[in-house]
Design a protein around this motif. Structure first.
Motif, PDB file in Angstrom:
ATOM      1  N   GLY A 276     -14.413   7.723  -8.935  1.00 50.57           N
ATOM      2  CA  GLY A 276     -15.927   6.823  -9.247  1.00 50.57           C
ATOM      3  C   GLY A 276     -16.771   8.110 -10.295  1.00 50.57           C
ATOM      4  N   ASP A 277     -17.195   9.888  -9.541  1.00 45.39           N
ATOM      5  CA  ASP A 277     -17.964  10.209 -10.400  1.00 45.39           C
ATOM      6  C   ASP A 277     -16.946  11.120 -11.888  1.00 45.39           C
ATOM      7  OD1 ASP A 277     -19.399  10.298  -8.308  1.00 45.39           O
ATOM      8  OD2 ASP A 277     -18.301  12.144  -7.800  1.00 45.39           O
ATOM      9  N   ALA A 278     -15.768  10.923 -11.871  1.00 43.87           N
ATOM     10  CA  ALA A 278     -14.478  11.528 -13.301  1.00 43.87           C
ATOM     11  C   ALA A 278     -14.939  10.017 -13.860  1.00 43.87           C
ATOM     12  CB  ALA A 278     -13.293  11.079 -13.286  1.00 43.87           C
ATOM     13  N   ARG A 279     -15.459   8.592 -13.492  1.00 48.29           N
ATOM     14  CA  ARG A 279     -14.881   7.804 -15.131  1.00 48.29           C
ATOM     15  C   ARG A 279     -16.856   7.398 -15.454  1.00 48.29           C
ATOM     16  NH1 ARG A 279     -16.468   3.070 -12.352  1.00 48.29           N
ATOM     17  NH2 ARG A 279     -15.461   3.413 -10.649  1.00 48.29           N
ATOM     18  N   ARG A 280     -17.250   7.891 -14.104  1.00 47.41           N
ATOM     19  CA  ARG A 280     -18.941   7.871 -15.007  1.00 47.41           C
ATOM     20  C   ARG A 280     -19.404   8.904 -15.455  1.00 47.41           C
ATOM     21  NH1 ARG A 280     -19.819   5.915  -9.141  1.00 47.41           N
ATOM     22  NH2 ARG A 280     -19.952   8.115  -8.852  1.00 47.41           N
ATOM     23  N   ARG A 281     -18.417  10.311 -14.943  1.00 46.60           N
ATOM     24  CA  ARG A 281     -18.542  11.101 -16.114  1.00 46.60           C
ATOM     25  C   ARG A 281     -18.150  10.809 -17.396  1.00 46.60           C
ATOM     26  NH1 ARG A 281     -17.278  14.700 -12.075  1.00 46.60           N
ATOM     27  NH2 ARG A 281     -15.565  14.943 -12.380  1.00 46.60           N
TER      28      ARG A 281
END
Length: 192
Positions: free
Chosen positions: A77-82
């Motif tokens: 999720g963090d990678a997608r948001r970045r």
């Protein structure tokens, strides 16, 4: 004594030791998982097992697997948001940055080499100049020393010539005195 009345049979003791070891290992897994989350290290089952220093089967056990899966989903999720926020560079952007850095490094190396050569030339010239100055000074000192020795030699030669003249005069006087002495003896001998 078997100790059956106290409830501490060898099997119970062994189960208690295994339970404590299991808790310690699970604690290591959770600590490694937290460290990987904090550092941004990609979380995998194998990576967590290696970081915690435990066997692979433990990270798939109930009570541990759920924590690792949740952390993996959180990282996704963090990678997608970045990516969506534009905080992650694309492969093409990274390749361009790499090429620019390589070109800049090449230019800096060339500049460093040019500066190094200039410093070497300047240092060589300074050493040559100082060496020439030092050699010229040494030559001047040696010429002055040669002149001093020549002057001393001339003085000694003059003194030597004077002494030779005095010696020749003294020799002539000795010869004259001998001759006069002979003449005197002859005249004394004739008169007696």
């Amino acid at each position: 004594m078997t100790g059956t009345g106290s409830g501490r049979t060898p099997g119970n003791v062994l189960r208690e030791v295994r339970r404590r070891e299991s808790q310690v290992k699970r604690g290591k897994v959770l600590a490694a998982l937290d460290a990987m989350k904090d550092s941004g290290t990609p979380i995998t089952f194998l990576g967590v097992a290696r970081a915690a220093g435990v066997s692979n089967w433990l990270v798939y056990r109930d009570g541990v697997r759920e924590h690792i899966e949740a952390a993996m989903k959180g990282q996704e999720g963090d990678a997608r948001r970045r990516r969506e926020g534009g905080r992650v560079a694309s492969a093409a952007s990274l390749a361009t940055d790499l090429e620019l850095l390589r070109a800049e490094n090449k230019a800096l190396r060339e500049e460093r080499d040019g500066l190094k050569r200039a410093v070497q030339r300047g240092l060589g010239a300074a050493l040559d100049q100082q060496g020439a100055r030092s050699a010229a000074q040494r030559i001047g000192d040696l010429q002055a020393e040669v002149q001093r020795v020549k002057d001393e030699l001339a003085a000694v030669c003059t003194e030597n010539t004077a002494l030779k003249r005095q010696l020749a005069d003294a020799a002539e006087e000795v010869i004259a005195v001998r001759e006069a002495g002979r003449q005197m003896f002859k005249s004394v001998n004739r008169s007696t």
